[in-house]
Design a protein around this motif. Structure first.
Motif, PDB file in Angstrom:
ATOM      1  N   SER A  13      49.475 -84.325 -29.529  1.00 12.46           N
ATOM      2  CA  SER A  13      48.527 -83.362 -28.987  1.00 12.46           C
ATOM      3  C   SER A  13      49.225 -82.048 -28.732  1.00 12.46           C
ATOM      4  O   SER A  13      50.334 -81.996 -28.217  1.00 12.46           O
ATOM      5  CB  SER A  13      47.937 -83.897 -27.681  1.00 12.46           C
ATOM      6  N   GLY A  14      48.548 -80.966 -29.109  1.00 14.98           N
ATOM      7  CA  GLY A  14      49.065 -79.648 -28.819  1.00 14.98           C
ATOM      8  C   GLY A  14      50.016 -79.104 -29.845  1.00 14.98           C
ATOM      9  O   GLY A  14      50.414 -77.954 -29.769  1.00 14.98           O
ATOM     10  N   PHE A  15      50.396 -79.917 -30.838  1.00 13.09           N
ATOM     11  CA  PHE A  15      51.359 -79.427 -31.797  1.00 13.09           C
ATOM     12  C   PHE A  15      50.700 -78.671 -32.940  1.00 13.09           C
ATOM     13  O   PHE A  15      51.373 -77.957 -33.666  1.00 13.09           O
ATOM     14  CB  PHE A  15      52.187 -80.583 -32.362  1.00 13.09           C
ATOM     15  N   GLY A  16      49.418 -78.829 -33.087  1.00 11.83           N
ATOM     16  CA  GLY A  16      48.739 -78.101 -34.145  1.00 11.83           C
ATOM     17  C   GLY A  16      49.181 -78.574 -35.518  1.00 11.83           C
ATOM     18  O   GLY A  16      49.859 -79.579 -35.683  1.00 11.83           O
ATOM     19  N   SER A  17      48.787 -77.835 -36.501  1.00 12.50           N
ATOM     20  CA  SER A  17      49.099 -78.229 -37.886  1.00 12.50           C
ATOM     21  C   SER A  17      50.241 -77.426 -38.477  1.00 12.50           C
ATOM     22  O   SER A  17      50.656 -77.681 -39.599  1.00 12.50           O
ATOM     23  CB  SER A  17      47.846 -78.063 -38.757  1.00 12.50           C
ATOM     24  N   TYR A  18      50.761 -76.441 -37.729  1.00 16.82           N
ATOM     25  CA  TYR A  18      51.817 -75.587 -38.252  1.00 16.82           C
ATOM     26  C   TYR A  18      53.171 -76.134 -37.797  1.00 16.82           C
ATOM     27  O   TYR A  18      53.856 -75.568 -36.955  1.00 16.82           O
ATOM     28  CB  TYR A  18      51.640 -74.145 -37.777  1.00 16.82           C
ATOM     29  N   THR A  19      53.540 -77.281 -38.309  1.00 19.02           N
ATOM     30  CA  THR A  19      54.783 -77.912 -37.890  1.00 19.02           C
ATOM     31  C   THR A  19      55.839 -77.919 -38.984  1.00 19.02           C
ATOM     32  O   THR A  19      56.878 -78.527 -38.837  1.00 19.02           O
ATOM     33  CB  THR A  19      54.509 -79.364 -37.476  1.00 19.02           C
ATOM     34  N   SER A  20      55.558 -77.249 -40.074  1.00 21.57           N
ATOM     35  CA  SER A  20      56.435 -77.368 -41.237  1.00 21.57           C
ATOM     36  C   SER A  20      57.774 -76.669 -41.045  1.00 21.57           C
ATOM     37  O   SER A  20      58.681 -76.868 -41.842  1.00 21.57           O
ATOM     38  CB  SER A  20      55.734 -76.805 -42.480  1.00 21.57           C
ATOM     39  N   PHE A  21      57.908 -75.835 -40.016  1.00 24.80           N
ATOM     40  CA  PHE A  21      59.161 -75.107 -39.831  1.00 24.80           C
ATOM     41  C   PHE A  21      60.169 -75.876 -38.977  1.00 24.80           C
ATOM     42  O   PHE A  21      61.344 -75.547 -38.973  1.00 24.80           O
ATOM     43  CB  PHE A  21      58.891 -73.741 -39.186  1.00 24.80           C
ATOM     44  N   LEU A  22      59.746 -76.863 -38.205  1.00 27.60           N
ATOM     45  CA  LEU A  22      60.637 -77.542 -37.271  1.00 27.60           C
ATOM     46  C   LEU A  22      61.715 -78.328 -38.022  1.00 27.60           C
ATOM     47  O   LEU A  22      61.418 -79.247 -38.785  1.00 27.60           O
ATOM     48  CB  LEU A  22      59.829 -78.495 -36.380  1.00 27.60           C
ATOM     49  N   LYS A  23      62.971 -77.956 -37.763  1.00 29.37           N
ATOM     50  CA  LYS A  23      64.096 -78.626 -38.403  1.00 29.37           C
ATOM     51  C   LYS A  23      65.042 -79.277 -37.401  1.00 29.37           C
ATOM     52  O   LYS A  23      65.720 -80.243 -37.748  1.00 29.37           O
ATOM     53  CB  LYS A  23      64.882 -77.630 -39.261  1.00 29.37           C
ATOM     54  N   LYS A  24      65.073 -78.749 -36.185  1.00 32.96           N
ATOM     55  CA  LYS A  24      66.026 -79.262 -35.198  1.00 32.96           C
ATOM     56  C   LYS A  24      65.305 -79.507 -33.880  1.00 32.96           C
ATOM     57  O   LYS A  24      64.650 -78.616 -33.351  1.00 32.96           O
ATOM     58  CB  LYS A  24      67.171 -78.260 -35.002  1.00 32.96           C
ATOM     59  N   MET A  25      65.436 -80.726 -33.354  1.00 29.62           N
ATOM     60  CA  MET A  25      64.714 -81.117 -32.145  1.00 29.62           C
ATOM     61  C   MET A  25      65.689 -81.792 -31.181  1.00 29.62           C
ATOM     62  O   MET A  25      66.402 -82.722 -31.546  1.00 29.62           O
ATOM     63  CB  MET A  25      63.591 -82.090 -32.511  1.00 29.62           C
ATOM     64  N   ASP A  26      65.712 -81.313 -29.937  1.00 28.40           N
ATOM     65  CA  ASP A  26      66.561 -81.907 -28.902  1.00 28.40           C
ATOM     66  C   ASP A  26      65.675 -82.387 -27.757  1.00 28.40           C
ATOM     67  O   ASP A  26      65.093 -81.587 -27.030  1.00 28.40           O
ATOM     68  CB  ASP A  26      67.584 -80.889 -28.396  1.00 28.40           C
ATOM     69  N   VAL A  27      65.571 -83.707 -27.614  1.00 24.45           N
ATOM     70  CA  VAL A  27      64.781 -84.292 -26.528  1.00 24.45           C
ATOM     71  C   VAL A  27      65.671 -85.174 -25.646  1.00 24.45           C
ATOM     72  O   VAL A  27      65.205 -86.122 -25.020  1.00 24.45           O
ATOM     73  CB  VAL A  27      63.599 -85.112 -27.082  1.00 24.45           C
ATOM     74  N   SER A  28      66.945 -84.856 -25.601  1.00 20.25           N
ATOM     75  CA  SER A  28      67.887 -85.671 -24.830  1.00 20.25           C
ATOM     76  C   SER A  28      67.631 -85.555 -23.333  1.00 20.25           C
ATOM     77  O   SER A  28      67.030 -84.595 -22.852  1.00 20.25           O
ATOM     78  CB  SER A  28      69.326 -85.244 -25.145  1.00 20.25           C
ATOM     79  N   ASN A  29      68.077 -86.566 -22.631  1.00 20.83           N
ATOM     80  CA  ASN A  29      67.991 -86.595 -21.166  1.00 20.83           C
ATOM     81  C   ASN A  29      66.548 -86.461 -20.674  1.00 20.83           C
ATOM     82  O   ASN A  29      66.254 -85.685 -19.781  1.00 20.83           O
ATOM     83  CB  ASN A  29      68.873 -85.496 -20.556  1.00 20.83           C
ATOM     84  N   ASN A  30      65.670 -87.227 -21.274  1.00 13.76           N
ATOM     85  CA  ASN A  30      64.304 -87.371 -20.790  1.00 13.76           C
ATOM     86  C   ASN A  30      64.078 -88.847 -20.444  1.00 13.76           C
ATOM     87  O   ASN A  30      65.036 -89.563 -20.143  1.00 13.76           O
ATOM     88  CB  ASN A  30      63.314 -86.875 -21.842  1.00 13.76           C
ATOM     89  N   SER A  31      62.839 -89.281 -20.483  1.00 11.40           N
ATOM     90  CA  SER A  31      62.521 -90.680 -20.190  1.00 11.40           C
ATOM     91  C   SER A  31      61.727 -91.294 -21.335  1.00 11.40           C
ATOM     92  O   SER A  31      60.818 -92.094 -21.125  1.00 11.40           O
ATOM     93  CB  SER A  31      61.725 -90.774 -18.878  1.00 11.40           C
ATOM     94  N   LEU A  32      62.088 -90.935 -22.553  1.00 16.15           N
ATOM     95  CA  LEU A  32      61.367 -91.420 -23.722  1.00 16.15           C
ATOM     96  C   LEU A  32      61.673 -92.888 -23.980  1.00 16.15           C
ATOM     97  O   LEU A  32      62.829 -93.307 -23.971  1.00 16.15           O
ATOM     98  CB  LEU A  32      61.752 -90.596 -24.952  1.00 16.15           C
ATOM     99  N   GLN A  33      60.641 -93.657 -24.219  1.00 18.16           N
ATOM    100  CA  GLN A  33      60.794 -95.066 -24.543  1.00 18.16           C
ATOM    101  C   GLN A  33      60.486 -95.350 -26.005  1.00 18.16           C
ATOM    102  O   GLN A  33      60.717 -96.460 -26.481  1.00 18.16           O
ATOM    103  CB  GLN A  33      59.877 -95.900 -23.652  1.00 18.16           C
ATOM    104  N   SER A  34      59.988 -94.338 -26.707  1.00 27.18           N
ATOM    105  CA  SER A  34      59.628 -94.540 -28.107  1.00 27.18           C
ATOM    106  C   SER A  34      59.715 -93.214 -28.850  1.00 27.18           C
ATOM    107  O   SER A  34      59.547 -92.140 -28.261  1.00 27.18           O
ATOM    108  CB  SER A  34      58.218 -95.119 -28.220  1.00 27.18           C
ATOM    109  N   LEU A  35      59.957 -93.302 -30.166  1.00 29.39           N
ATOM    110  CA  LEU A  35      59.964 -92.115 -31.031  1.00 29.39           C
ATOM    111  C   LEU A  35      59.029 -92.349 -32.218  1.00 29.39           C
ATOM    112  O   LEU A  35      59.291 -91.907 -33.326  1.00 29.39           O
ATOM    113  CB  LEU A  35      61.381 -91.837 -31.538  1.00 29.39           C
ATOM    114  N   ILE A  36      57.942 -93.033 -31.981  1.00 31.40           N
ATOM    115  CA  ILE A  36      57.116 -93.513 -33.085  1.00 31.40           C
ATOM    116  C   ILE A  36      56.328 -92.384 -33.739  1.00 31.40           C
ATOM    117  O   ILE A  36      55.437 -91.791 -33.138  1.00 31.40           O
ATOM    118  CB  ILE A  36      56.167 -94.622 -32.610  1.00 31.40           C
ATOM    119  N   GLN A  37      56.673 -92.054 -34.940  1.00 29.92           N
ATOM    120  CA  GLN A  37      55.968 -91.213 -35.902  1.00 29.92           C
ATOM    121  C   GLN A  37      55.172 -90.041 -35.351  1.00 29.92           C
ATOM    122  O   GLN A  37      53.954 -89.977 -35.522  1.00 29.92           O
ATOM    123  CB  GLN A  37      55.011 -92.091 -36.721  1.00 29.92           C
TER     124      GLN A  37
END
Length: 753
Positions: A264-288
């Motif tokens: 949600s909220g990411f829209g359809s213009y995601t083709s530029f994202l190459k580097k993502m840092d989500v460290s030090n959060n509380s993520l339990q999944s990275l599913i698709q």
């Protein structure tokens, strides 16, 4: 108002007008001017004005002064060449006139840190300005000065708190970097950029604020296919995105409170994202997530991931670098990484992996670096690394491995660096190092290795070997010469090296290949702590072994325990072997009734009649010579005739010590008792009767004279306790009763009261 009052008011107004019309420039400042760099250093001179007597300066440093006002006229017609201006650590509250100056056409850098600036104007006439620094001020509302070439704007550590509203970015440079770190931004932050530019490349750093949500929107007319290059919002309180359009190339959401990555909220213009840092959060999944397809770098360290399954990473088909360290990974399914065929670097450190499935890296033919440090691996199998045909760096430090051999790595032929430090390795076998001909660097530091016979001489291209902090005593010289031509760095720090005749080859090699830290000797005693390369060749000596026993014969009662001990001397320290009466070797491990402790003491527990005979203590060392001593043991079934009853052995020592202690206690008690009888205790009145030997006229006087004397009470009033005359002291009660030294009294009697 009285005439005088009007006059005073007029004078004040005139003075104020005159003062306000004064310029803030001066021409008397004595700055340090460097004619080579054209830099005028006017810092820390207590100036309250702009010195104009350096018109040719390219760089002017006015930091750490008392300047409080900047006027556009201060620089007009004077500093046409000025490229850099530093006014940090002053009292400047407004830079509007400075940014509006049309005369500073060459100014490229302006630094006004640590002032009291409260607002940034949007108007800017500094056409060449590329860098503007206003950190550590009092700015509360943020807007971007529209300087045509501005590339970097830093307003960190201010009071910017504008939230729940749009941040309007007008006519800005297409490559602008904006930093608003360590401010007071909170709530939802929105950005809108005018649609004048089709493509922008803005980098935005909003770290260390209190943001909850983000709303990044590009040009309203959607002409901007690309707006942001980098968005960094680490160390905030972000839970999710409201709207991102379009996506940046790099997105840093580290150290927030995100529990999942939804679409949600990411829209359809995601083709530029190459580097993502989500460290030090509380993520339990990275599913698709839908943005995963183009991501090449993903950092998910320090989250709550419990495993990597076949669906966890299925969307990241272009991923080249993956970080999932410091999670809670217990296992990785055999197909978890099957879709990551482009992966080049994988970091699984600081998890709880106890083993790996064979073929788990089968599709990682492009993987160059694999790190599985600080897990719980206890053994390695060659099929763990199946498919890693391009792997060059493998890090397995901090696990629980006890042994390794070259065949474990036969499926990684291109490996260059192997780190096995901080394990529990006792056996390392590199005899098949031919399977890894490119291996250049091996770290075996901080293990339990004591034998290096299968470590040296098998890796022909090995250049660096770290064996520090193990249990190595000897490194044979021939293992370092000839077969290790490429080896140039050998680290042996922290090992119990024995500097005897076996270490001469190592000493010579280290002199030709000095390590970062010189190893030291732990033995023999005379060389303890010495640097190996500081010793002369004559210091590395060996001595023949010698052995002695504490007795030649011993009689022991059947059923008792006995101890046979022998002492060996020599350099290096000899190895001791005990032989039974039938000539067989008694093992050092505890077996049945026999045990060898401390390498030299034979315990028999308990002794049986069949144990009778001659026991041999055999010693030998590296010189190849042997020496022995024998002890004849006689086993008796009658305690009365036992020699042990007359001559106690080692096992009787505790009883002897107890007997001695009891005897000493009795003697001490008797002595104390006698002393208490001899010395009266404090608190008893004693009446002492004297007879004067002279009545004053020269004739003896037999009339008794009594004196009370306060002396200690005897321990008992038993007549057997005698009071020795030596305890009598001169009476001191009442000076009027004391006769001078001419009176002599004779002791008649002592009466206890």
């Amino acid at each position: 108002m009285a005439p005088l009052g009007w006059v005073l008011l007029l004078v004040c107004l005139v003075g104020a007008c005159f003062d306000s019309s004064q310029s803030s420039i001066c021409s008397h400042a004595q700055c340090h001017y460097d004619y080579v760099t054209a830099k005028a250093d006017c810092s820390s001179l207590h100036l309250d004005c702009i010195p104009v007597n350096y018109p040719d300066a390219l760089i002017m440093d006015l930091s750490h002064n008392n300047i409080s006002e900047l006027s556009s006229d201060d620089f007009n017609g004077t500093f046409s060449r000025l490229a850099e201006l530093y006014v940090d650590y002053n009292n400047i509250s407004n830079v509007t006139s400075l940014l509006g100056s049309s005369e500073l056409r060459s100014l490229r850098k302006l630094s006004a840190r640590h002032n009291v600036i409260s607002i940034l104007p949007t108007t800017c006439q500094l056409s060449s300005l590329t860098k503007l620094f206003v950190d550590y001020n009092l700015i509360t509302t943020f807007q971007v000065p529209e300087c045509g070439r501005l590339r970097q704007l830093s307003a960190d550590f201010n009071l910017i708190s504008k939230s729940n509203r749009w941040f309007f970015l007008g006519h800005i440079s297409p490559f602008l970097n904006i930093s608003l770190q360590f401010n007071r931004l909170s709530g939802t932050l929105s950005f809108n950029i005018e649609p004048d530019f089709k493509d922008l490349n803005v980098s935005l750093y909003l770290d260390h604020n209190s943001l909850n949500f983000l709303n990044f929107h590009g040009a309203l007319n959607t002409n901007a296919n690309k707006v942001f290059k980098i968005i960094s919002v680490s160390h905030n309180e972000i839970q999710s995105f409201v709207h991102v359009h379009p996506f940046p190339e790099e997105l840093n959401i580290a150290s927030n409170v995100m529990t999942h990555l939804d679409n949600s909220g990411f829209g359809s213009y995601t083709s530029f994202l190459k580097k993502m840092d989500v460290s030090n959060n509380s993520l339990q999944s990275l599913i698709q997530p839908i943005w995963a397809e183009k991501v090449e770098f993903l950092n998910a360290d320090t989250n709550l991931l419990a495993n990597l399954s076949s669906t966890t990473m299925s969307g990241f088909v272009n991923l080249t670098e993956l970080h999932v360290a410091s999670n809670r990974l217990l296992f990785i399914s055999p197909t978890a990484l099957s879709h990551l065929s482009m992966l080049q670097s994988l970091y699984l450190d600081d998890n709880a992996l106890t083993s790996l499935f064979g073929g788990v890296f089968f599709n990682q033919s492009n993987l160059v670096e694999l790190s599985i440090t600080n897990n719980r691996l206890t053994m390695l199998h060659s099929d763990y690394f199946m498919g890693l045909v391009s792997l060059k760096r493998l890090y397995l430090a901090g696990n629980q491995l006890t042994s390794v051999n070259s065949q474990m790595f036969q499926l990684v032929p291109e490996i260059l660096t192997l780190d096995l430090s901080r394990n529990e390795l006792q056996l390392v076998d590199l005899q098949d190092c031919v399977l890894n001909p490119n291996l250049h660097n091996i770290s075996l530091a901080r293990n339990k290795i004591h034998d290096t016979n299968k470590v040296f001489g098998y890796c022909s291209n090995l250049e660096k070997l770290d064996l520090s902090y193990n249990l190595i005593q000897i490194v044979r010289g021939d293992s370092l010469s000839g077969r290790n031509e490429a080896l140039s760095i050998l680290d042996l720090e922290g090992n119990p090296l024995q500097c005897d005749c076996r270490l001469t080859g190592l000493r010579d090699w280290l002199r030709n290949n000095p390590p970062y830290v010189e190893p030291r000797c732990e033995g023999p005693k005379q060389h303890y702590g010495s640097v190996i390369t500081d010793l002369d060749i004559k210091d590395f000596s060996c001595k023949r072994p010698k052995v002695v026993t504490d007795r030649k014969s011993l009689t022991v009662v059947a059923g008792q325990n006995t101890v046979l001990a022998c002492t060996a001397k020599g350099i290096p320290a000899p190895t001791i072997t005990w032989l039974s009466p039938n000539g067989t070797e008694i093992p050092h491990e505890w077996q049945g009734r026999f045990a060898i402790l401390q390498g030299r003491i034979l315990h028999i527990t308990p002794v049986q009649k069949s144990d009778q005979g001659v026991y041999t203590c055999l010693v030998h060392n590296v010189l190849g010579e042997m020496n022995d001593a024998v002890v004849s043991v006689t086993v008796s079934t009658s305690p009365a005739t036992s020699v042990n009853a007359l001559l106690p052995g080692v096992t009787d020592i505790p009883a002897i010590i107890i007997a001695i202690v009891v005897t000493l206690f009795v003697v001490a008690f008797v002595i104390v008792f006698r002393q208490r009888c001899k010395k009266p205790e404090k608190g008893t009145d004693v009446k002492v009767v004297f007879r004067s030997t002279d009545d004053g006229d020269g004739t003896p006087d037999d009339t008794p004279v009594e004196r009370n004397r306060y002396v200690p009470t005897p321990a008992t009033k038993n007549p057997s306790c005698q009071i020795d005359d030596d305890f009598y002291e001169e009476p001191t009660v009442g000076k009027q009763d004391i006769v001078d030294d001419r009176e002599v009294y004779e002791n008649v009697d002592i009466v206890w009261s």
